[in-house]
Design a protein around this motif. Structure first.
Motif, PDB file in Angstrom:
ATOM      1  N   LYS A  62      13.284 -20.263 -19.329  1.00 57.45           N
ATOM      2  CA  LYS A  62      11.971 -20.595 -18.595  1.00 57.45           C
ATOM      3  C   LYS A  62      11.848 -19.655 -17.233  1.00 57.45           C
ATOM      4  CE  LYS A  62      11.552 -25.462 -18.973  1.00 57.45           C
ATOM      5  NZ  LYS A  62      11.483 -26.931 -18.487  1.00 57.45           N
ATOM      6  N   GLU A  65      11.023 -16.044 -18.267  1.00 60.18           N
ATOM      7  CA  GLU A  65       9.683 -15.862 -18.654  1.00 60.18           C
ATOM      8  C   GLU A  65       8.818 -15.787 -17.330  1.00 60.18           C
ATOM      9  OE1 GLU A  65       6.337 -16.057 -21.462  1.00 60.18           O
ATOM     10  OE2 GLU A  65       8.346 -15.076 -21.168  1.00 60.18           O
ATOM     11  N   ILE A  66       9.016 -16.795 -16.361  1.00 59.55           N
ATOM     12  CA  ILE A  66       8.389 -16.503 -15.175  1.00 59.55           C
ATOM     13  C   ILE A  66       8.504 -15.181 -14.636  1.00 59.55           C
ATOM     14  CG2 ILE A  66       8.113 -17.629 -12.817  1.00 59.55           C
ATOM     15  CD1 ILE A  66       9.078 -20.283 -13.984  1.00 59.55           C
ATOM     16  N   TYR A  93       7.583 -26.902 -15.972  1.00 59.11           N
ATOM     17  CA  TYR A  93       7.271 -25.461 -15.718  1.00 59.11           C
ATOM     18  C   TYR A  93       6.543 -24.945 -14.385  1.00 59.11           C
ATOM     19  CZ  TYR A  93       6.311 -20.651 -17.284  1.00 59.11           C
ATOM     20  OH  TYR A  93       5.982 -19.304 -17.288  1.00 59.11           O
ATOM     21  N   LYS A  94       5.557 -25.494 -14.415  1.00 56.77           N
ATOM     22  CA  LYS A  94       4.550 -25.001 -13.306  1.00 56.77           C
ATOM     23  C   LYS A  94       5.142 -24.865 -11.838  1.00 56.77           C
ATOM     24  CE  LYS A  94       0.735 -23.320 -14.712  1.00 56.77           C
ATOM     25  NZ  LYS A  94       0.597 -21.823 -14.326  1.00 56.77           N
ATOM     26  N   GLU A  97       7.825 -22.353 -11.532  1.00 56.83           N
ATOM     27  CA  GLU A  97       7.111 -21.261 -11.418  1.00 56.83           C
ATOM     28  C   GLU A  97       6.731 -21.069  -9.752  1.00 56.83           C
ATOM     29  OE1 GLU A  97       3.526 -18.461 -13.431  1.00 56.83           O
ATOM     30  OE2 GLU A  97       3.156 -20.476 -13.210  1.00 56.83           O
TER      31      GLU A  97
END
Length: 113
Positions: A62, A65-66, A93-94, A97
């Motif tokens: 994760k 990817e961010i 996830y948000k 991020e």
């Protein structure tokens, strides 16, 4: 697609921990050290306290990817190490991020728009 540069060697990690400046928020610690390259290198540290290998690898994916999606916003010429804090395994996830972008903005690593 641009090539990503990673910090892999233990001596590089130790050097950044020793000489770099650190920033933190609720979920992450970020070590930043200026390098003499025209690119930014990144490393991730997730301790066994956070969970088993499956949990740690999912979290690392994760974070990678961010970083990949926000790579164009980050200034060049730095070594970065993201260290996950214990409460990070439960966040969506948000929020992760937002936490990564927040800590990079505190460190003044984001480019001006």
């Amino acid at each position: 697609m641009e090539k990503k540069f990673r910090i892999r060697k233990n001596m590089e990690f130790k050097n950044i921990y020793k000489l770099g400046k650190n920033y933190w928020n609720r979920n992450l610690i970020l070590y930043v050290k200026k390098n003499d390259l025209n690119r930014t290198r990144v490393g991730y540290t997730i301790t066994k306290k956070i969970g088993n290998a499956v949990v740690r690898n999912r979290l690392r994916r994760k974070m990678k990817e961010i970083y990949r999606l926000n790579f164009h916003k980050i200034k060049e010429g730095y070594d970065l190490i993201f260290i996950a804090k214990r409460n990070i395994k439960d966040i969506p996830y948000k929020e992760l991020e937002g936490s990564m972008l927040h800590i990079m903005s505190i460190a003044k690593l984001l480019k001006k728009r």
